[in-house]
Design a protein around this motif. Structure first.
Motif, PDB file in Angstrom:
ATOM      1  N   PRO A 154       0.733  -1.215  -0.162  1.00 43.63           N
ATOM      2  CA  PRO A 154      -0.001  -0.061   0.119  1.00 43.63           C
ATOM      3  C   PRO A 154       0.982   1.264   0.139  1.00 43.63           C
ATOM      4  N   VAL A 155       0.524   2.191  -0.751  1.00 44.24           N
ATOM      5  CA  VAL A 155       1.378   3.456  -1.063  1.00 44.24           C
ATOM      6  C   VAL A 155       0.273   4.628  -0.473  1.00 44.24           C
ATOM      7  N   ALA A 156       0.999   5.687  -0.087  1.00 45.37           N
ATOM      8  CA  ALA A 156       0.344   6.907   0.517  1.00 45.37           C
ATOM      9  C   ALA A 156       1.323   7.890   0.049  1.00 45.37           C
ATOM     10  N   ALA A 157       0.796   8.884  -0.729  1.00 46.35           N
ATOM     11  CA  ALA A 157       1.641   9.995  -1.289  1.00 46.35           C
ATOM     12  C   ALA A 157       1.053  11.524  -1.150  1.00 46.35           C
ATOM     13  N   PRO A 164      -6.627  17.012  -8.607  1.00 48.11           N
ATOM     14  CA  PRO A 164      -8.006  16.947  -8.534  1.00 48.11           C
ATOM     15  C   PRO A 164      -8.363  15.848  -7.508  1.00 48.11           C
ATOM     16  N   ASP A 165      -9.532  15.602  -6.980  1.00 41.60           N
ATOM     17  CA  ASP A 165      -9.899  14.491  -6.091  1.00 41.60           C
ATOM     18  C   ASP A 165      -9.293  13.311  -6.320  1.00 41.60           C
ATOM     19  N   ARG A 166      -9.575  12.917  -7.719  1.00 47.57           N
ATOM     20  CA  ARG A 166      -9.132  11.765  -8.294  1.00 47.57           C
ATOM     21  C   ARG A 166      -8.249  11.888  -9.566  1.00 47.57           C
ATOM     22  N   PHE A 167      -7.572  10.966  -9.570  1.00 51.97           N
ATOM     23  CA  PHE A 167      -6.669  11.240 -10.853  1.00 51.97           C
ATOM     24  C   PHE A 167      -5.933   9.916 -11.264  1.00 51.97           C
ATOM     25  N   THR A 168      -5.457   9.778 -12.151  1.00 52.49           N
ATOM     26  CA  THR A 168      -4.448   8.596 -12.492  1.00 52.49           C
ATOM     27  C   THR A 168      -2.963   9.015 -12.815  1.00 52.49           C
ATOM     28  N   THR A 169      -1.919   8.306 -12.206  1.00 53.30           N
ATOM     29  CA  THR A 169      -0.665   8.696 -12.371  1.00 53.30           C
ATOM     30  C   THR A 169      -0.180   8.394 -14.019  1.00 53.30           C
ATOM     31  N   PRO A 170       0.885   9.190 -14.175  1.00 54.71           N
ATOM     32  CA  PRO A 170       1.679   8.881 -15.685  1.00 54.71           C
ATOM     33  C   PRO A 170       1.726   7.189 -15.760  1.00 54.71           C
ATOM     34  N   GLU A 171       1.848   6.390 -14.715  1.00 50.84           N
ATOM     35  CA  GLU A 171       2.131   5.024 -14.921  1.00 50.84           C
ATOM     36  C   GLU A 171       0.909   4.071 -14.948  1.00 50.84           C
ATOM     37  N   GLY A 172      -0.361   5.069 -14.823  1.00 53.19           N
ATOM     38  CA  GLY A 172      -1.589   4.180 -14.631  1.00 53.19           C
ATOM     39  C   GLY A 172      -2.087   3.874 -13.196  1.00 53.19           C
ATOM     40  N   ASN A 173      -1.561   4.321 -12.251  1.00 53.70           N
ATOM     41  CA  ASN A 173      -1.790   4.133 -10.911  1.00 53.70           C
ATOM     42  C   ASN A 173      -3.172   5.163 -10.481  1.00 53.70           C
ATOM     43  N   ARG A 174      -4.102   4.642  -9.887  1.00 50.02           N
ATOM     44  CA  ARG A 174      -5.183   5.732  -9.483  1.00 50.02           C
ATOM     45  C   ARG A 174      -4.861   6.112  -8.150  1.00 50.02           C
ATOM     46  N   VAL A 175      -5.269   7.538  -8.002  1.00 50.90           N
ATOM     47  CA  VAL A 175      -4.886   8.426  -6.749  1.00 50.90           C
ATOM     48  C   VAL A 175      -6.318   8.530  -6.272  1.00 50.90           C
ATOM     49  N   VAL A 176      -6.540   8.489  -5.034  1.00 53.19           N
ATOM     50  CA  VAL A 176      -7.725   9.169  -4.265  1.00 53.19           C
ATOM     51  C   VAL A 176      -7.287   9.963  -3.190  1.00 53.19           C
ATOM     52  N   ILE A 177      -7.680  11.412  -3.351  1.00 52.54           N
ATOM     53  CA  ILE A 177      -7.278  12.248  -2.237  1.00 52.54           C
ATOM     54  C   ILE A 177      -8.118  11.799  -0.962  1.00 52.54           C
ATOM     55  N   CYS A 178      -7.129  11.849   0.301  1.00 53.79           N
ATOM     56  CA  CYS A 178      -7.721  11.382   1.413  1.00 53.79           C
ATOM     57  C   CYS A 178      -9.111  12.180   1.809  1.00 53.79           C
ATOM     58  N   PRO A 179     -10.093  11.338   1.912  1.00 53.11           N
ATOM     59  CA  PRO A 179     -11.658  11.697   1.977  1.00 53.11           C
ATOM     60  C   PRO A 179     -11.632  12.861   3.166  1.00 53.11           C
ATOM     61  N   ALA A 180     -10.875  12.703   4.199  1.00 50.63           N
ATOM     62  CA  ALA A 180     -10.910  13.657   5.422  1.00 50.63           C
ATOM     63  C   ALA A 180     -10.542  15.046   5.007  1.00 50.63           C
ATOM     64  N   GLN A 181      -9.758  15.222   3.685  1.00 49.48           N
ATOM     65  CA  GLN A 181      -9.313  16.292   3.197  1.00 49.48           C
ATOM     66  C   GLN A 181     -10.414  17.137   2.424  1.00 49.48           C
ATOM     67  N   GLY A 200      -6.159  -1.046  -3.850  1.00 47.11           N
ATOM     68  CA  GLY A 200      -6.153  -0.884  -5.372  1.00 47.11           C
ATOM     69  C   GLY A 200      -5.945   0.506  -5.759  1.00 47.11           C
ATOM     70  N   PHE A 201      -5.473   1.359  -5.020  1.00 47.77           N
ATOM     71  CA  PHE A 201      -5.257   2.748  -5.177  1.00 47.77           C
ATOM     72  C   PHE A 201      -4.455   3.287  -4.274  1.00 47.77           C
ATOM     73  N   ILE A 202      -3.856   4.363  -4.718  1.00 46.96           N
ATOM     74  CA  ILE A 202      -3.104   5.210  -3.791  1.00 46.96           C
ATOM     75  C   ILE A 202      -3.672   6.350  -3.094  1.00 46.96           C
ATOM     76  N   VAL A 203      -3.319   6.494  -1.827  1.00 49.71           N
ATOM     77  CA  VAL A 203      -4.293   7.368  -1.056  1.00 49.71           C
ATOM     78  C   VAL A 203      -3.179   8.791  -1.326  1.00 49.71           C
ATOM     79  N   GLY A 204      -3.872  10.121  -1.800  1.00 52.65           N
ATOM     80  CA  GLY A 204      -3.232  11.133  -1.859  1.00 52.65           C
ATOM     81  C   GLY A 204      -3.425  12.043  -0.642  1.00 52.65           C
ATOM     82  N   PHE A 205      -2.482  12.683  -0.392  1.00 52.17           N
ATOM     83  CA  PHE A 205      -2.369  13.865   0.792  1.00 52.17           C
ATOM     84  C   PHE A 205      -2.146  15.016   0.284  1.00 52.17           C
ATOM     85  N   LYS A 206      -2.680  16.178   0.113  1.00 53.62           N
ATOM     86  CA  LYS A 206      -2.270  17.328  -0.160  1.00 53.62           C
ATOM     87  C   LYS A 206      -1.509  17.966   0.849  1.00 53.62           C
TER      88      LYS A 206
END
Length: 221
Positions: A154-157, A164-181, A200-206
């Motif tokens: 599991p990865v958090a970035a 944006p709240d949801r996006f795909t990385t250049p290598e095709g990994n899905r990123v979902v921004i931390c819902p608490a943010q 199945g996706f990376i959690v992103g933190f702003k």
């Protein structure tokens, strides 16, 4: 190594769950935010962390393990609101991490690490996640997240502030921004995404906190 456990956190971000803090010696030099940008070095948490590091607060590792073992079945808890996995600097103390994973059996512990996932560290990280203690690999940017995602853990970035709240990385990994943010009143105790190892996706933190400008600059590279 000194550890402090708050049985019911007053932190609005985590919600009222158990939260631990480890001494600063556990922080790896590999952390891009160690010198500038670490959120734990500002505000009330910095004062608490300093006292844990000095030994004014907290307990030894084995006493901490007993506390974790005594959590009720199914308990969600976060290891390290400040500090990193057991072991000095970049190294993971595999024995200590194994003890923590065993104590967490039947519970829902999760954490993040900036320790490099290579060699014996990677072996220890794989074992912890396989045992149900979810250790998220902390990425400094989207590009770094793509590299870490190849390890199958599991990865958090940290992602740029304007992501944006949801996006795909250049290598095709899905990123979902931390819902608490994104949702007012939502916290870790309700969200629980980071406690799911096979999500199945990376959690992103702003970037947030007093060092957010420096963090955003690193995340944008």
């Amino acid at each position: 190594m000194n550890v402090h456990l708050t049985l019911k956190s007053a932190n609005a971000k985590t919600g009222p769950i158990p939260v631990s803090t480890s001494s600063s010696a556990t922080c790896p030099d590999d952390c891009a935010f160690k010198i500038k940008g670490c959120y734990a070095k500002g505000g009330p948490l910095a004062l608490h962390w300093s006292k844990v590091t000095s030994g004014e607060r907290g307990i030894d590792w084995q006493s901490f393990i007993k506390q974790v073992r005594n959590f009720p079945s199914g308990q969600l808890w976060r290891h390290n609101q400040a500090g990193d996995l057991p072991g000095v600097g970049n190294a993971i103390d595999a024995t200590a991490l194994s003890e923590l994973s065993a104590a967490n059996e039947g519970k829902r512990g999760f954490t993040y690490t900036h320790k490099p996932p290579t060699g014996s560290n990677l072996t220890a990280l794989r074992a912890a996640n396989a045992a149900g203690f979810v250790v998220n690999l902390s990425a400094n940017s989207v590009a770094h997240a793509d590299t870490l995602a190849k390890l199958g853990l599991p990865v958090a970035a940290v992602v740029p502030q304007n992501s944006p709240d949801r996006f795909t990385t250049p290598e095709g990994n899905r990123v979902v921004i931390c819902p608490a943010q994104r949702v007012d009143g939502l916290s870790c105790d309700k969200c629980r995404l980071c406690a799911k190892g096979n999500r199945g996706f990376i959690v992103g933190f702003k970037p947030h906190g007093s060092g957010s400008k420096a963090v955003n600059q690193i995340a944008s590279n």
